[in-house]
Design a protein around this motif. Structure first.
Motif, PDB file in Angstrom:
ATOM      1  N   ALA A 132       0.838  -1.196   0.000  1.00 25.04           N
ATOM      2  CA  ALA A 132       0.000   0.000   0.000  1.00 25.04           C
ATOM      3  C   ALA A 132       0.873   1.247   0.000  1.00 25.04           C
ATOM      4  O   ALA A 132       1.956   1.269   0.573  1.00 25.04           O
ATOM      5  N   LYS A 133       0.385   2.305  -0.661  1.00 23.62           N
ATOM      6  CA  LYS A 133       1.105   3.568  -0.800  1.00 23.62           C
ATOM      7  C   LYS A 133       0.116   4.709  -0.642  1.00 23.62           C
ATOM      8  O   LYS A 133      -0.974   4.664  -1.185  1.00 23.62           O
ATOM      9  N   THR A 134       0.510   5.740   0.093  1.00 21.09           N
ATOM     10  CA  THR A 134      -0.364   6.908   0.215  1.00 21.09           C
ATOM     11  C   THR A 134      -0.181   7.820  -0.983  1.00 21.09           C
ATOM     12  O   THR A 134       0.794   7.705  -1.725  1.00 21.09           O
ATOM     13  N   GLY A 135      -1.115   8.751  -1.146  1.00 23.51           N
ATOM     14  CA  GLY A 135      -0.874   9.892  -2.009  1.00 23.51           C
ATOM     15  C   GLY A 135       0.057  10.835  -1.261  1.00 23.51           C
ATOM     16  O   GLY A 135       0.329  10.658  -0.066  1.00 23.51           O
ATOM     17  N   ARG A 189       8.995   8.635   1.471  1.00 23.81           N
ATOM     18  CA  ARG A 189       9.568   9.584   0.503  1.00 23.81           C
ATOM     19  C   ARG A 189       9.109  10.956   0.956  1.00 23.81           C
ATOM     20  O   ARG A 189       7.962  11.119   1.394  1.00 23.81           O
ATOM     21  N   TRP A 190       9.987  11.955   0.848  1.00 25.64           N
ATOM     22  CA  TRP A 190       9.620  13.303   1.261  1.00 25.64           C
ATOM     23  C   TRP A 190      10.413  14.340   0.481  1.00 25.64           C
ATOM     24  O   TRP A 190      11.363  14.018  -0.216  1.00 25.64           O
ATOM     25  N   GLN A 224       5.190  10.778   1.415  1.00 22.83           N
ATOM     26  CA  GLN A 224       4.405   9.629   0.962  1.00 22.83           C
ATOM     27  C   GLN A 224       4.833   8.452   1.816  1.00 22.83           C
ATOM     28  O   GLN A 224       6.027   8.200   1.995  1.00 22.83           O
ATOM     29  N   GLU A 225       3.866   7.724   2.355  1.00 21.74           N
ATOM     30  CA  GLU A 225       4.131   6.553   3.187  1.00 21.74           C
ATOM     31  C   GLU A 225       3.885   5.299   2.356  1.00 21.74           C
ATOM     32  O   GLU A 225       2.884   5.217   1.646  1.00 21.74           O
ATOM     33  N   ILE A 226       4.797   4.328   2.495  1.00 25.76           N
ATOM     34  CA  ILE A 226       4.754   3.135   1.645  1.00 25.76           C
ATOM     35  C   ILE A 226       5.059   1.898   2.492  1.00 25.76           C
ATOM     36  O   ILE A 226       6.002   1.904   3.274  1.00 25.76           O
ATOM     37  N   ASN A 227       4.269   0.850   2.325  1.00 25.79           N
ATOM     38  CA  ASN A 227       4.648  -0.448   2.864  1.00 25.79           C
ATOM     39  C   ASN A 227       5.600  -1.046   1.836  1.00 25.79           C
ATOM     40  O   ASN A 227       5.185  -1.371   0.721  1.00 25.79           O
ATOM     41  N   ALA A 228       6.872  -1.184   2.200  1.00 23.39           N
ATOM     42  CA  ALA A 228       7.902  -1.643   1.263  1.00 23.39           C
ATOM     43  C   ALA A 228       7.771  -3.120   0.928  1.00 23.39           C
ATOM     44  O   ALA A 228       8.422  -3.607   0.007  1.00 23.39           O
ATOM     45  N   PRO A 235       0.596   5.217  -6.209  1.00 23.72           N
ATOM     46  CA  PRO A 235      -0.258   4.391  -5.358  1.00 23.72           C
ATOM     47  C   PRO A 235      -1.222   3.555  -6.188  1.00 23.72           C
ATOM     48  O   PRO A 235      -2.424   3.740  -6.149  1.00 23.72           O
ATOM     49  N   GLU A 236      -0.645   2.604  -6.964  1.00 26.45           N
ATOM     50  CA  GLU A 236      -1.480   1.838  -7.891  1.00 26.45           C
ATOM     51  C   GLU A 236      -2.416   0.854  -7.215  1.00 26.45           C
ATOM     52  O   GLU A 236      -3.490   0.593  -7.720  1.00 26.45           O
TER      53      GLU A 236
END
Length: 162
Positions: free
Chosen positions: A66-69, A90-91, A116-120, A150-151
């Motif tokens: 999962a990835k945020t906008g 990412r910032w 942006q927050e991402i579950n790697a 965030p596909e």
């Protein structure tokens, strides 16, 4: 009687028995909090549960991949403690900076920082403890093209879309 000579608060009628230290069992967290697709939040400490005036604390489970906008949290400071899994953040004005954090790591997100927050991980849930400097959930979505799109799941706080 003052405790340190500078005590300015009155002792409550219960002598702090019910209004003092509180233990919130892990199995009794409140899931009736703002939810976002791709993640599950549960409140442990907030105004409604314990009368907290200046902080919010709880857990967040972030679904695999999962990835945020791109967003920021206004004047709030946030601290994320990674319990399980791998977080990628990412910032920057163009998301030009990136860092990863694993179990035992802390992440600090200052006010107004675009991120942006991402579950790697593509197959493991990311489990974190989240602490915010206020009870108000502030999410300001930004019109910045994410490097990692965030596909699968776009995290948009349904309560604070603007």
């Amino acid at each position: 009687m003052p405790h340190d000579g500078h005590h300015s608060h009155e002792i409550p009628p219960d002598g702090w028995k019910y209004t003092g230290v509180r233990v919130i069992p892990g199995g009794s967290l409140d899931v009736n909090t703002a939810q976002t697709p791709g993640m599950n939040r549960a409140a442990a400490i907030n105004f409604a549960r314990v009368g907290a005036q200046k902080i919010w604390a709880g857990t967040v489970h972030i679904h695999p991949d999962a990835k945020t906008g791109v967003h920021h949290h206004g004047a709030l400071e946030s601290v994320i403690y990674v319990v399980k899994g791998r977080a990628r953040l990412r910032w920057g004005e163009k998301l030009e900076y990136v860092a990863e954090a694993g179990p035992g790591d802390f992440i600090f997100v200052p006010p107004y920082v675009p991120h942006q927050e991402i579950n790697a991980s593509t197959d493991e849930t990311l489990e974190c403890v989240l602490v915010r400097s206020d009870n108000e959930a502030v999410v300001v979505n930004l019109d910045i093209e994410p490097i990692e799109k965030p596909e699968n799941v776009l995290w948009i706080d349904p309560t604070h879309k603007a």
